[in-house]
Design a protein around this motif. Structure first.
Motif, PDB file in Angstrom:
ATOM      1  N   HIS A  58      48.848  46.655  17.114  1.00 21.24           N
ATOM      2  CA  HIS A  58      47.757  46.427  18.053  1.00 21.24           C
ATOM      3  C   HIS A  58      47.330  44.968  18.009  1.00 21.24           C
ATOM      4  O   HIS A  58      47.287  44.340  16.946  1.00 21.24           O
ATOM      5  CB  HIS A  58      46.562  47.324  17.722  1.00 21.24           C
ATOM      6  CG  HIS A  58      45.532  47.379  18.815  1.00 21.24           C
ATOM      7  ND1 HIS A  58      44.608  46.389  19.006  1.00 21.24           N
ATOM      8  CD2 HIS A  58      45.310  48.292  19.791  1.00 21.24           C
ATOM      9  CE1 HIS A  58      43.841  46.687  20.042  1.00 21.24           C
ATOM     10  NE2 HIS A  58      44.247  47.845  20.536  1.00 21.24           N
ATOM     11  N   VAL A  59      46.996  44.442  19.185  1.00 23.84           N
ATOM     12  CA  VAL A  59      46.732  43.018  19.307  1.00 23.84           C
ATOM     13  C   VAL A  59      45.570  42.565  18.422  1.00 23.84           C
ATOM     14  O   VAL A  59      45.569  41.433  17.912  1.00 23.84           O
ATOM     15  CB  VAL A  59      46.473  42.648  20.791  1.00 23.84           C
ATOM     16  CG1 VAL A  59      45.208  43.319  21.311  1.00 23.84           C
ATOM     17  CG2 VAL A  59      46.404  41.145  20.975  1.00 23.84           C
ATOM     18  N   ILE A  60      44.574  43.416  18.199  1.00 25.61           N
ATOM     19  CA  ILE A  60      43.458  43.035  17.330  1.00 25.61           C
ATOM     20  C   ILE A  60      43.948  42.757  15.918  1.00 25.61           C
ATOM     21  O   ILE A  60      43.612  41.731  15.308  1.00 25.61           O
ATOM     22  CB  ILE A  60      42.373  44.135  17.316  1.00 25.61           C
ATOM     23  CG1 ILE A  60      41.666  44.185  18.669  1.00 25.61           C
ATOM     24  CG2 ILE A  60      41.355  43.875  16.199  1.00 25.61           C
ATOM     25  CD1 ILE A  60      40.627  45.269  18.771  1.00 25.61           C
ATOM     26  N   PHE A  61      44.774  43.657  15.370  1.00 21.57           N
ATOM     27  CA  PHE A  61      45.310  43.461  14.023  1.00 21.57           C
ATOM     28  C   PHE A  61      46.272  42.278  13.989  1.00 21.57           C
ATOM     29  O   PHE A  61      46.315  41.527  13.012  1.00 21.57           O
ATOM     30  CB  PHE A  61      46.004  44.732  13.533  1.00 21.57           C
ATOM     31  CG  PHE A  61      45.071  45.888  13.350  1.00 21.57           C
ATOM     32  CD1 PHE A  61      44.103  45.872  12.353  1.00 21.57           C
ATOM     33  CD2 PHE A  61      45.140  46.994  14.174  1.00 21.57           C
ATOM     34  CE1 PHE A  61      43.229  46.931  12.182  1.00 21.57           C
ATOM     35  CE2 PHE A  61      44.271  48.060  14.012  1.00 21.57           C
ATOM     36  CZ  PHE A  61      43.316  48.032  13.018  1.00 21.57           C
ATOM     37  N   ALA A  62      47.049  42.102  15.066  1.00 23.37           N
ATOM     38  CA  ALA A  62      47.982  40.980  15.124  1.00 23.37           C
ATOM     39  C   ALA A  62      47.236  39.647  15.059  1.00 23.37           C
ATOM     40  O   ALA A  62      47.653  38.718  14.357  1.00 23.37           O
ATOM     41  CB  ALA A  62      48.818  41.054  16.402  1.00 23.37           C
ATOM     42  N   ILE A  63      46.103  39.557  15.773  1.00 23.73           N
ATOM     43  CA  ILE A  63      45.325  38.325  15.777  1.00 23.73           C
ATOM     44  C   ILE A  63      44.686  38.077  14.410  1.00 23.73           C
ATOM     45  O   ILE A  63      44.701  36.951  13.889  1.00 23.73           O
ATOM     46  CB  ILE A  63      44.240  38.379  16.870  1.00 23.73           C
ATOM     47  CG1 ILE A  63      44.885  38.415  18.255  1.00 23.73           C
ATOM     48  CG2 ILE A  63      43.312  37.157  16.765  1.00 23.73           C
ATOM     49  CD1 ILE A  63      43.888  38.653  19.370  1.00 23.73           C
ATOM     50  N   ILE A  64      44.113  39.115  13.814  1.00 30.08           N
ATOM     51  CA  ILE A  64      43.467  38.965  12.499  1.00 30.08           C
ATOM     52  C   ILE A  64      44.479  38.518  11.453  1.00 30.08           C
ATOM     53  O   ILE A  64      44.219  37.591  10.662  1.00 30.08           O
ATOM     54  CB  ILE A  64      42.797  40.285  12.072  1.00 30.08           C
ATOM     55  CG1 ILE A  64      41.613  40.600  12.998  1.00 30.08           C
ATOM     56  CG2 ILE A  64      42.317  40.200  10.623  1.00 30.08           C
ATOM     57  CD1 ILE A  64      40.983  41.954  12.741  1.00 30.08           C
TER      58      ILE A  64
END
Length: 434
Positions: free
Chosen positions: A21-27
């Protein structure tokens, strides 16, 4: 240090392509950037959280737009539009996609609700898409086109904010340009996006595509069951929409514009006040995920800025920025592509890029309009193909309502290929000839 931006962005893109998921990828990418810059995890996360405030207004505006869009949907006016589309365009795949692109284009300038219309308009059409064997990637490119191309070319609504941001970014670094000149400079990159849309619709995704099977979402319905005729509440809804547009233009604030629309919907009795909790819950459900991604992406951008990674990347690039302007423009756009893919917002990255680009371009003898096109195109590259961009998250929010559309492979990859490539090429050409 200059490799921090490149590697962290590659990590984010790789994780996204692997369906993280993009949120986890960014973090995770932010943590990687912090560690590479010599920081510990705790300090990196603190910096990430502190930086999220940079997009607080944008996130709030999305939530309020979600509530406003839910109220509009409650009146049934969108059902009239959906039924009209189904009646007139069933079996006409190409025309349907182009009409969706046109509707999306209105959301940036004429009725500036941005992505808030997508979760209302698109899910009821999903069953029709499947029946027509329409490739949803064509719809994704049409939506992203409408969310992006109008505001980089037309200085009204979101376009006014975009070109004001570009103008302020340049003037604060010593180069003056008018809004009109800024808009004219972005016409050629905009034409590149038009060509990319036509290639996607008429060539790449023209063939029929069998709809995906996703048992987990078999119970999700996208039918429009109610027969709705235009009535006085729909007229009042249009009044509220136009009022929101006017207020947003004059105040230059999406938050105030959305609030004005919401208040008028209640005061004009277009929607019942007693349903307020429901509207808020549905609005948050509709737009909350996108708003949070924007917050996290702002935090990621703050980590890259505070570590000095962006400055180091441009400084290292300046070593090869000598000679012909074409070479300088090409390198600057490559650097801009990397930066904006990571941050994902043209509005958020233009001030950063302007501070770095303007001195280099002035020294190289670029005209003000050429500098504007380089900065504006670099910002557009982030919005048109980044996993963290609202211009890609928005289309996915509607097309994935039944679980048959993947954010990276069905939205980001198609939009990157059809928009980032022509944006880059046409922006590069424009910077040379202006």
């Amino acid at each position: 240090m200059e490799w921090v931006v490149v590697i962290s962005v590659i990590v984010m893109l790789a994780l996204s392509l692997l369906r993280v998921h993009v949120i986890f990828a960014i973090i995770i990418s932010a943590v990687v950037a912090g560690l590479m810059a010599g920081m510990n995890i705790q300090d990196t996360v603190t910096m990430l959280i502190d930086g999220m405030g940079e997009q607080a207004e944008t996130a709030l505006s999305y939530i309020l737009l979600g509530v406003f869009a839910t109220m509009i949907s409650y009146t049934g006016i969108t059902s009239i539009l959906v039924r009209a589309l189904i009646k007139v365009l069933t079996g006409k795949k190409t025309m349907l996609v182009l009409v969706i692109a046109g509707i999306a284009s209105l959301s940036q300038n004429f009725v500036p609700v941005h992505i808030a219309f997508i979760p209302i308009l698109i899910p009821p059409l999903l069953k029709l898409f499947d029946q027509m064997k329409l490739d949803r990637r064509a719809v994704a490119t049409a939506l992203t086109f409408g969310l992006k191309a109008p505001y980089i070319m037309i200085p009204v609504g979101f376009g006014l904010i975009f070109h004001q941001t570009l103008q302020k970014g340049m003037s604060s670094n010593g180069v003056d340009i008018t809004i009109k000149e800024s808009a004219l400079s972005m016409l050629l990159p905009g034409i590149g996006m038009i060509i990319g849309l036509l290639i996607a619709v008429f060539i790449t995704y023209r063939k029929p595509r069998e709809p995906k099977k996703w048992l987990a979402f078999e119970n999700v319905t996208s039918d429009v069951k109610e027969e709705v005729t235009f009535n006085y509440k729909h007229g009042l809804t249009l009044v509220a929409i136009f009022a929101a547009l006017i207020v947003q233009i004059f105040t230059e604030s999406l938050v105030i514009g959305a609030l004005a629309g919401i208040i008028l919907m209640v005061l004009l009795f277009a929607v019942p006040l007693r349903e307020g909790d429901t509207f808020v819950q549905q609005g948050v459900s509709m737009m909350g995920s996108i708003a949070f991604v924007m917050l996290v992406s702002a935090g990621f951008g703050e980590v890259l800025k505070k570590t000095g990674a962006v400055d180091a990347l441009v400084a290292s690039s300046s070593d090869i920025l000598a000679g012909h302007q074409a070479i300088i423009a090409f390198v600057l756009l490559v650097v801009g592509l990397v930066i904006t893919l990571g941050i994902g917002s043209s509005f958020g990255t233009i001030p950063i890029i302007a501070a770095l680009y303007v001195p280099i371009c002035m020294a190289a003898g670029f005209s003000p309009m050429a500098i504007a096109v380089l900065i504006g195109t670099a910002g557009a590259l982030g919005d048109a193909g980044s996993p963290a961009s609202d211009s890609t998250l928005g289309p996915t929010s509607g097309l994935s309502a039944d679980g048959k559309h993947h954010h990276i492979w069905d939205t980001c990859v198609p939009t990157f290929l059809h928009f980032n490539i022509p944006l880059f090429l046409f922006g590069w050409i424009a910077s040379i000839i202006l």
